[in-house]
Write a protein that holds these residues in place. Structure first.
Motif, mmCIF file in Angstrom:
data_model
loop_
_atom_site.group_PDB
_atom_site.id
_atom_site.type_symbol
_atom_site.label_atom_id
_atom_site.label_comp_id
_atom_site.label_asym_id
_atom_site.label_seq_id
_atom_site.Cartn_x
_atom_site.Cartn_y
_atom_site.Cartn_z
ATOM 1 N N TYR A 170 0.817 -1.216 0.000
ATOM 2 C CA TYR A 170 0.000 0.000 0.000
ATOM 3 C C TYR A 170 0.847 1.260 0.000
ATOM 4 O O TYR A 170 0.496 2.259 -0.633
ATOM 5 N N SER A 171 1.981 1.248 0.704
ATOM 6 C CA SER A 171 2.761 2.485 0.863
ATOM 7 C C SER A 171 4.188 2.376 0.341
ATOM 8 O O SER A 171 4.993 3.272 0.574
ATOM 9 N N LEU A 172 4.518 1.315 -0.381
ATOM 10 C CA LEU A 172 5.900 1.123 -0.824
ATOM 11 C C LEU A 172 6.281 2.091 -1.942
ATOM 12 O O LEU A 172 5.492 2.379 -2.838
ATOM 13 N N SER A 173 7.516 2.564 -1.891
ATOM 14 C CA SER A 173 8.074 3.334 -3.001
ATOM 15 C C SER A 173 8.302 2.413 -4.196
ATOM 16 O O SER A 173 8.291 1.180 -4.062
ATOM 17 N N GLU A 174 8.544 3.015 -5.344
ATOM 18 C CA GLU A 174 8.835 2.217 -6.536
ATOM 19 C C GLU A 174 10.053 1.325 -6.308
ATOM 20 O O GLU A 174 10.045 0.135 -6.645
ATOM 21 N N GLU A 175 11.093 1.896 -5.705
ATOM 22 C CA GLU A 175 12.324 1.135 -5.475
ATOM 23 C C GLU A 175 12.072 -0.047 -4.533
ATOM 24 O O GLU A 175 12.499 -1.178 -4.792
ATOM 25 N N ALA A 176 11.359 0.203 -3.438
ATOM 26 C CA ALA A 176 11.094 -0.859 -2.471
ATOM 27 C C ALA A 176 10.182 -1.923 -3.061
ATOM 28 O O ALA A 176 10.385 -3.131 -2.859
ATOM 29 N N ALA A 177 9.147 -1.485 -3.807
ATOM 30 C CA ALA A 177 8.224 -2.446 -4.424
ATOM 31 C C ALA A 177 8.960 -3.303 -5.447
ATOM 32 O O ALA A 177 8.748 -4.526 -5.513
ATOM 33 N N LEU A 178 9.827 -2.676 -6.243
ATOM 34 C CA LEU A 178 10.540 -3.416 -7.276
ATOM 35 C C LEU A 178 11.454 -4.473 -6.649
ATOM 36 O O LEU A 178 11.529 -5.615 -7.129
ATOM 37 N N ALA A 179 12.125 -4.112 -5.558
ATOM 38 C CA ALA A 179 13.013 -5.070 -4.899
ATOM 39 C C ALA A 179 12.222 -6.264 -4.373
ATOM 40 O O ALA A 179 12.630 -7.423 -4.527
#
Length: 255
Positions: free
Chosen positions: A104-113
């Protein structure tokens, strides 16, 4: 193009911890004949169910793939372990609506990882992978941008499937329960009976099951009876990826 009306049976939150909840229901479905299912698999459910630590459960999933079922990436940890919410809406979504909105709140970088780690898990165990479903269907804009960069074919929310990478929506209405308390289960049955009638002519109906549904005879029996009724009505059971292939979505394992 004319298609027979379809039925998608989807098991959410699949993990070693939740398999005992699902096992009797899955055995009952298998006894009905060839009813393919879509399993939403969590690589490390609540940081305590890493698939690498459960070879017996992985063999179970291997067998389901061989049977014709589909495995879908369903988050990575399936719990919201991000920093505390500061906006009232975010607090409500993350602490009242659900505690499991991992993306729900992840940044693009965190979601991609996290997504890449999930994709690598499927690759490690040689499981075909076409779809991703976010826990509680909640996705940040960063998650949406991350999904555009991955070799995935689709994602979904409660009433649609979305072709990736462009997020083209496809109507796919779904029945789902809130089974945490007796009054929620009673209300869920009323709402879902109404929706099933409303969607009698829909090209597809999704049945979205959760482990908690399986812990109560009232909700578990509802799902089995509904499945049998929709099959008797002539709906063709399919996995998500099989159904998307009938809608012209190019997927590698949909034949």
């Amino acid at each position: 193009m004319n298609h027979s009306p379809s039925l998608l049976l989807v098991l959410h939150d699949v993990a070693p911890q939740t398999w005992p909840d699902y096992q009797p229901f899955v055995e009952a479905v298998d006894a009905l004949g060839q009813v393919p299912m879509t399993w939403l698999v969590v690589p490390d459910f609540h940081h305590a169910n890493a698939l690498e630590d459960h070879p017996g459960f992985r063999r179970l999933l291997d067998g389901r793939v061989e049977r014709g079922d589909e495995l879908v990436l369903h988050g990575y940890y399936h719990c919201d372990d991000g920093p505390p919410a500061t906006h009232p809406k975010d607090w409500f979504m993350r602490r009242v609506y659900t505690h499991e909105g991992e993306f729900y709140s992840l940044s693009e970088e965190a979601a991609l990882a996290r997504l890449r780690a999930g994709v690598e898990t499927f690759q490690r165990y040689q499981w075909p992978l076409e779809g991703f479903v976010a826990p509680a269907w909640l996705m940040s804009e960063g998650t949406r941008q991350a999904l555009r960069q991955l070799p995935l074919s689709y994602t979904s929310d409660p009433q649609h499937l979305y072709r990736l990478p462009d997020f083209t929506p496809i109507d796919a209405p779904g029945l789902v329960w809130s089974a945490r308390s007796a009054w929620r289960r009673g209300l869920s049955k009323v709402i879902n009976d109404q929706r099933e009638q409303r969607w009698r002519q829909a090209p597809v109906i999704r049945l979205g099951l959760h482990p908690v549904d399986m812990r109560h005879g009232f909700s578990r029996d509802y799902w089995l009876r509904t499945l049998e009724r929709l099959l008797d009505d002539g709906r063709v059971p399919m996995t998500k990826v099989q159904w998307l292939a009938t809608r012209g979505l190019p997927v590698s394992d949909a034949a």
